[in-house]
Design an enzyme around this catalytic site. Structure first.
Site, mmCIF file in Angstrom:
data_model
loop_
_atom_site.group_PDB
_atom_site.id
_atom_site.type_symbol
_atom_site.label_atom_id
_atom_site.label_comp_id
_atom_site.label_asym_id
_atom_site.label_seq_id
_atom_site.Cartn_x
_atom_site.Cartn_y
_atom_site.Cartn_z
ATOM 1 N N ASN A 23 50.731 21.630 5.467
ATOM 2 C CA ASN A 23 49.452 21.634 4.748
ATOM 3 C C ASN A 23 48.542 20.442 5.074
ATOM 4 O OD1 ASN A 23 50.707 19.643 3.255
ATOM 5 N ND2 ASN A 23 50.566 20.712 1.305
ATOM 6 N N HIS A 71 48.270 14.639 2.713
ATOM 7 C CA HIS A 71 48.745 14.219 1.396
ATOM 8 C C HIS A 71 47.613 13.428 0.757
ATOM 9 C CE1 HIS A 71 51.071 12.207 -1.748
ATOM 10 N NE2 HIS A 71 50.392 11.135 -1.401
ATOM 11 N N THR A 119 47.690 22.575 -2.918
ATOM 12 C CA THR A 119 48.869 22.270 -2.117
ATOM 13 C C THR A 119 49.270 23.461 -1.253
ATOM 14 O OG1 THR A 119 49.618 20.700 -3.785
ATOM 15 C CG2 THR A 119 51.271 21.496 -2.235
ATOM 16 N N LYS A 125 49.231 14.330 7.802
ATOM 17 C CA LYS A 125 50.635 14.545 8.127
ATOM 18 C C LYS A 125 50.801 14.877 9.615
ATOM 19 C CE LYS A 125 51.692 16.241 3.484
ATOM 20 N NZ LYS A 125 52.149 17.421 2.718
ATOM 21 N N TYR A 179 58.109 9.769 -1.264
ATOM 22 C CA TYR A 179 58.322 11.066 -1.920
ATOM 23 C C TYR A 179 59.467 11.031 -2.934
ATOM 24 C CZ TYR A 179 55.131 13.306 1.403
ATOM 25 O OH TYR A 179 54.026 13.677 2.125
ATOM 26 N N GLU A 237 51.029 3.991 -3.765
ATOM 27 C CA GLU A 237 51.067 4.442 -2.373
ATOM 28 C C GLU A 237 50.347 3.468 -1.443
ATOM 29 O OE1 GLU A 237 51.466 9.191 -3.425
ATOM 30 O OE2 GLU A 237 49.498 8.389 -2.900
ATOM 31 N N ARG A 278 41.350 14.935 -3.858
ATOM 32 C CA ARG A 278 42.221 16.099 -4.059
ATOM 33 C C ARG A 278 41.433 17.399 -3.948
ATOM 34 N NH1 ARG A 278 47.760 15.661 -4.422
ATOM 35 N NH2 ARG A 278 47.804 17.265 -6.016
ATOM 36 N N ARG A 334 42.545 22.072 3.565
ATOM 37 C CA ARG A 334 43.659 23.020 3.672
ATOM 38 C C ARG A 334 43.161 24.459 3.774
ATOM 39 N NH1 ARG A 334 46.789 19.756 -0.973
ATOM 40 N NH2 ARG A 334 47.926 18.274 0.338
ATOM 41 N N PHE A 369 63.683 21.403 -1.211
ATOM 42 C CA PHE A 369 62.978 21.251 0.069
ATOM 43 C C PHE A 369 62.909 19.803 0.555
ATOM 44 C CE2 PHE A 369 59.689 21.175 -3.258
ATOM 45 C CZ PHE A 369 59.041 19.986 -2.971
#
Length: 149
Positions: A112, A115, A91, A9, A49, A126, A85, A102, A57
């Site tokens: 964070n 993704h 998250t 990100k 998203y 995706e 993951r 993270r 948010f």
């Protein structure tokens, strides 16, 4: 072999963590099948998203995600989605174990770093959204015999 979509990100790109994150996936034994640095538009991110559209948010997420470039990647390997993951961590970075991306580099859930696809089905969707299948390379790494039985 399974493929997963991993995106660094804007906070990860701005903080200069792209190389470190790529290095972690490479050292784990995963194969990089596609990568690009891109500044996605609002409509593209709203599609990505879409499952979060009703969350309070969501507008802030889209504003943040359009604030700078992201590094979009496809990684390939055994159980790539699940393992990716785990490598990213929870998250909420404060719930992430040390040694995860993270856990090592993030504090706030709104910043964070990455993704990662949460299922094989999400990964396929995706990857198609960000790359299309023609942009994902198919090749054999000579070291695969040293990674997989």
């Amino acid at each position: 072999m399974e493929q997963t979509y991993i995106m660094i990100k804007p906070d990860g790109v701005q903080r200069g963590l792209v190389g470190e994150i790529i290095s972690r996936f490479e050292r784990r034994g995963f194969k990089l099948a596609a990568m690009k640095l891109v500044s996605p538009g609002q409509a593209h991110l709203e599609e990505h998203y879409a499952d979060l559209k009703e969350k309070s948010f969501f507008p802030g997420l889209i504003k943040y995600m359009t604030s700078g470039p992201v590094c979009a990647m496809v990684w390939e390997g055994k159980d790539a989605v699940k393992t990716g993951r785990v490598m990213l961590g929870a998250t909420n970075p404060l719930a992430s174990s040390p040694g995860t991306i993270r856990g090592d580099y993030a504090i706030d859930v709104g910043r964070n770093i990455c993704h990662g696809s949460d299922s094989v089905e999400s990964a396929k969707k995706e990857i198609a959204l960000w790359f299309g299948q023609e942009s994902v390379l198919q090749y054999t790494k000579s070291v695969d015999a040293w990674v997989y039985e």
